[in-house]
Structures are given as structure tokens and as C-alpha cells.
Write an enzyme that holds these catalytic residues in place. Structure first.
Site, PDB file in Angstrom:
ATOM      1  N   ARG A 256       0.854  -1.183   0.000  1.00  0.00           N
ATOM      2  CA  ARG A 256       0.000   0.000   0.000  1.00  0.00           C
ATOM      3  C   ARG A 256       0.891   1.235   0.000  1.00  0.00           C
ATOM      4  O   ARG A 256       1.455   1.611   1.018  1.00  0.00           O
ATOM      5  CB  ARG A 256      -0.928  -0.014   1.220  1.00  0.00           C
ATOM      6  CG  ARG A 256      -1.634   1.315   1.452  1.00  0.00           C
ATOM      7  CD  ARG A 256      -2.728   1.229   2.468  1.00  0.00           C
ATOM      8  NE  ARG A 256      -2.331   0.758   3.772  1.00  0.00           N
ATOM      9  CZ  ARG A 256      -1.729   1.485   4.712  1.00  0.00           C
ATOM     10  NH1 ARG A 256      -1.390   2.737   4.475  1.00  0.00           N
ATOM     11  NH2 ARG A 256      -1.430   0.966   5.890  1.00  0.00           N
ATOM     12  N   HIS A 260      -3.871   4.239   4.578  1.00  0.00           N
ATOM     13  CA  HIS A 260      -4.918   3.227   4.775  1.00  0.00           C
ATOM     14  C   HIS A 260      -6.254   3.783   4.290  1.00  0.00           C
ATOM     15  O   HIS A 260      -6.972   3.145   3.534  1.00  0.00           O
ATOM     16  CB  HIS A 260      -4.987   2.855   6.256  1.00  0.00           C
ATOM     17  CG  HIS A 260      -6.124   1.937   6.582  1.00  0.00           C
ATOM     18  ND1 HIS A 260      -6.153   0.627   6.162  1.00  0.00           N
ATOM     19  CD2 HIS A 260      -7.275   2.139   7.273  1.00  0.00           C
ATOM     20  CE1 HIS A 260      -7.276   0.053   6.588  1.00  0.00           C
ATOM     21  NE2 HIS A 260      -7.971   0.956   7.257  1.00  0.00           N
ATOM     22  N   TYR A 269       4.191   5.960  10.839  1.00  0.00           N
ATOM     23  CA  TYR A 269       4.556   4.591  11.209  1.00  0.00           C
ATOM     24  C   TYR A 269       5.422   3.863  10.179  1.00  0.00           C
ATOM     25  O   TYR A 269       5.757   2.710  10.367  1.00  0.00           O
ATOM     26  CB  TYR A 269       3.293   3.762  11.508  1.00  0.00           C
ATOM     27  CG  TYR A 269       2.232   3.757  10.419  1.00  0.00           C
ATOM     28  CD1 TYR A 269       2.355   2.918   9.315  1.00  0.00           C
ATOM     29  CD2 TYR A 269       1.112   4.566  10.516  1.00  0.00           C
ATOM     30  CE1 TYR A 269       1.380   2.887   8.337  1.00  0.00           C
ATOM     31  CE2 TYR A 269       0.127   4.547   9.541  1.00  0.00           C
ATOM     32  CZ  TYR A 269       0.268   3.699   8.446  1.00  0.00           C
ATOM     33  OH  TYR A 269      -0.702   3.674   7.475  1.00  0.00           O
TER      34      TYR A 269
END
Length: 369
Positions: A256, A260, A269
Site C-alpha cells: 500500500r 490506509h 509509522y
């Protein structure tokens, strides 16, 4: 962290080189030049759709959007391996699959703009509407596949889910039932490496495809950024389902590249080096290189594809901007088949609430029945 060995099946490398794979080659031996170009065009259009929808959300036209940047090959390769009578059970991210299934741009965007509770007609596209509850669609797909066996049908169901969903009990229960009843269902896991902000290595110390054999389900781990390999792997699983072989599990190893959802900040992160590493494995770049080097793609064809992508993006934007606002009382429609006293009481309360606003009346707010 130790991982058990498992082959990663691949047909086109990150540099665009065609390589052999003993298992997968036979499942793409029929592809002609136009079909190969069509796969690239699909990915190009889907990336354009995703970019336009993301821009619309940033401009305040959509409440939320789940980007699929980087996962185009996983979605296009898998859906193009299916027949129309195969039924698909997606997550909220399979907007590329919806496009290939024939969904209109309005039906894709309505739920994200907040003007619709759903999307397309599932039985027109043979594709369920987006599932927000993580992993539950695997149970739906398994139940549907069990019904196909009872009806003597030769079609199948396919459930999409992400790596994060494999930690949900629904997914494991679905595989238990699928294996027990040899249901013709394909479990298609897009391992994009991040379950929102948690890395896949935190929830599994082995390849996700390595879990399925424990249920008695054959599995493959495939390069999810290689559209040919994904197409072949899904055809392999579909063939097993149609010929009485039961369920299969495919782990498409992809990434990805975006957030998200547009409410997420992935810079909190994950690092830049990770993005650089996966950017070099981009599914569109490798397919373009493969086609160009093989003399199957020229400037004229690319220009036509880009123009088509722009037209689809324009259609998407127009559909979004021109959505009519829903009538306030429409929220009570299609909740139950028949009248329900609790819902009727809630509707009356809402009518009373709306009438409190200056210049408003029950009739002006949608009318009383």
C-alpha cells in the site's frame, strides 16, 4: 524474525523481464497482445480513478476514500481471471475490481460522499457491495459457495481481504467451513504489509499463505505487483474450484503506497526507504516496460489509454459533484421490507426534530406519510 520457506511465484520481474514459472505459465499461455495491453490499460485507468477520488476527498467532496495505489496488479489480475457468473465479495478497497466489473462511477462514489447507503446492484455485477466490517465477507463468500454446490452450479465465489483481516476470527471460521464442505471459494489476500499502522510481521511469523494448508486448503504466494502472475494464480484457483477441487488461498504480496484511508497519516509509522524499495516494484512501470520491450506497446496506444483514463476520471468527478442531496427522510427507506413500529416511531421523532428549524416543515423536509 524467522519465516518458513515458501516460493513466491512470478512471471514478470520488477525490471519488466518475463520469467518462467512451472506452475503458472500454462494459465497465461492463451494471452494475446491485445489482452496484455488491456491489462495495462485497466491498471492505468484504475490508478487514475484512485488519484481523482483522493483529490476529491482532499477538496471536501468526499467524506473518506480508501486508496489502492500500488495494488492495481493484485486487483486487475484477479478480477480478469473470473467469469461474469462468479460472485465477488470485496472489502472497501476493491474499487479497481468494481470498475472492471462494470460499476458506474456514481455507484462507486455514492457511499463515500454520504448520499447512498450502498452502491451498485449486487446481482447486476455479481459483486457484493463494499464490506466495512473486517473479514466478514469471507463468511459470506463461503456460504455462497456452499450454496453453489447444493444448486449444482459450476461457478465460484471469491473473497478479497487484507493481511490485517487474517487475524480476525471470521476468516478462520470461513476457511474451516470451506475446507469441511469443499466449497468452491477463492480466498484472495492482498498482503499490502500494513494493517492500518501495524506491520504484517507483527501478526504472523510465517507467510500468510502458509496458514491455509493447516485447514486443508492449497495455497500460493504470488508477486502481487505482477499482473500476469496474479492472473495466472487466480485462474489456477478458479480451475480448482470449477472442477471440484474445493477452496484455494492466494496471498498476493503487494504494498500500500498510500494511506490506509485519507484519514490516515502513514508517515507516522513507516519510513521513506520502505516506500523507495516498493516504488521500484511498481506494477504499472514493470508492465509498461515488459510490453514496450516486447514491441507490444507504442506511443499511439499509450496516448489512447491516457485519454480513456482522463475520460473516466472526468466522469467520476462529474458524478461526484452532481450528486443530489438525499431527502432527510430517505434514511428510513429500505431498512425493513415491511413497516416496523420502532422505525416508524423514530421517523416521527425525526420529523418533529426537523420541524423545529425555522422555515422548515415536515412537508418541506420530505413529507409525512
Amino acid at each position: 524474525m524467522a519465516h518458513s520457506a515458501m516460493p513466491l511465484h512470478q512471471l514478470v520481474t520488477a525490471s519488466g523481464t518475463r520469467v518462467a514459472d512451472e506452475l503458472l505459465d500454462e494459465f497465461v499461455s492463451d494471452l494475446d497482445d491485445q489482452t496484455l495491453r488491456n491489462l495495462y490499460e485497466d491498471m492505468l485507468i484504475v490508478r487514475r480513478i484512485d488519484a481523482e477520488a483522493t483529490a476529491l476527498q482532499r477538496q471536501g467532496q468526499l467524506a473518506l476514500w480508501p486508496p489502492l495505489l500500488g495494488q492495481e496488479a493484485s486487483q486487475i489480475g484477479s478480477v480478469r481471471a473470473l467469469e461474469h457468473d462468479d460472485f465477488i465479495f470485496p472489502t472497501y478497497r476493491e474499487n479497481g475490481v468494481a470498475y472492471c466489473r462494470g460499476a458506474s462511477m456514481g455507484s462507486v462514489l455514492g457511499v463515500w460522499r454520504g448520499v447512498s447507503n450502498s452502491g451498485w446492484d449486487p446481482y447486476e455485477l455479481n459483486m457484493a457491495t463494499p464490506q466495512i466490517i473486517i473479514g466478514s465477507q469471507t463468511l459470506h463468500a463461503t456460504g455462497y459457495a456452499m450454496g453453489l454446490v447444493l444448486d449444482g452450479k459450476e461457478s465460484l465465489s471469491l473473497a478479497y481481504f487484507g493481511d490485517g483481516a487474517t487475524s480476525q476470527g471470521d476468516v478462520h471460521e470461513a476457511m474451516v467451513f470451506a475446507a469441511s464442505f469443499q466449497a468452491p471459494v477463492v480466498f484472495f489476500c492482498q498482503n499490502n504489509h500494513w494493517a492500518i499502522s501495524e506491520p504484517v510481521g507483527l501478526q504472523s511469523h510465517v507467510p500468510l499463505a502458509g496458514r491455509a494448508p493447516g485447514y486443508g486448503i492449497p495455497s500460493l504466494q504470488v508477486d502481487g505487483n505482477d499482473v500476469l502472475a496474479v492472473l495466472a494464480a487466480t485462474r489456477w484457483a478458479a480451475h480448482r474450484a470449477r472442477t471440484g477441487g474445493g477452496p484455494s488461498f492466494i496471498e498476493a504480496v503487494t504494498y500500500r503506497m498510500g494511506a490506509h484511508t485519507t484519514a490516515d497519516d502513514p508517515t507516522r509509522y513507516r519510513g521513506v526507504t520502505e516506500l523507495e524499495e516498493w516504488g521500484a516494484k511498481d506494477p504499472l512501470t514493470r508492465m509498461r516496460t515488459f510490453l514496450t520491450n516486447a514491441g507490444k506497446l507504442d506511443d499511439e496506444a499509450e496516448s489512447a489509454m491516457a485519454a480513456k483514463a482522463d475520460a473516466v476520471a472526468a466522469e467520476l468527478r462529474a458524478a461526484c459533484i452532481n450528486f443530489p442531496d438525499p431527502e432527510p427522510l430517505s434514511v428510513f427507506e429500505h431498512v425493513y421490507v415491511d413497516d416496523h413500529p420502532i422505525l416508524a416511531r423514530q421517523r416521527d421523532h425525526y420529523l418533529a426534530y426537523l420541524s423545529l428549524f425555522e422555515g422548515s416543515s415536515p412537508a418541506a423536509q420530505g413529507g409525512a406519510s
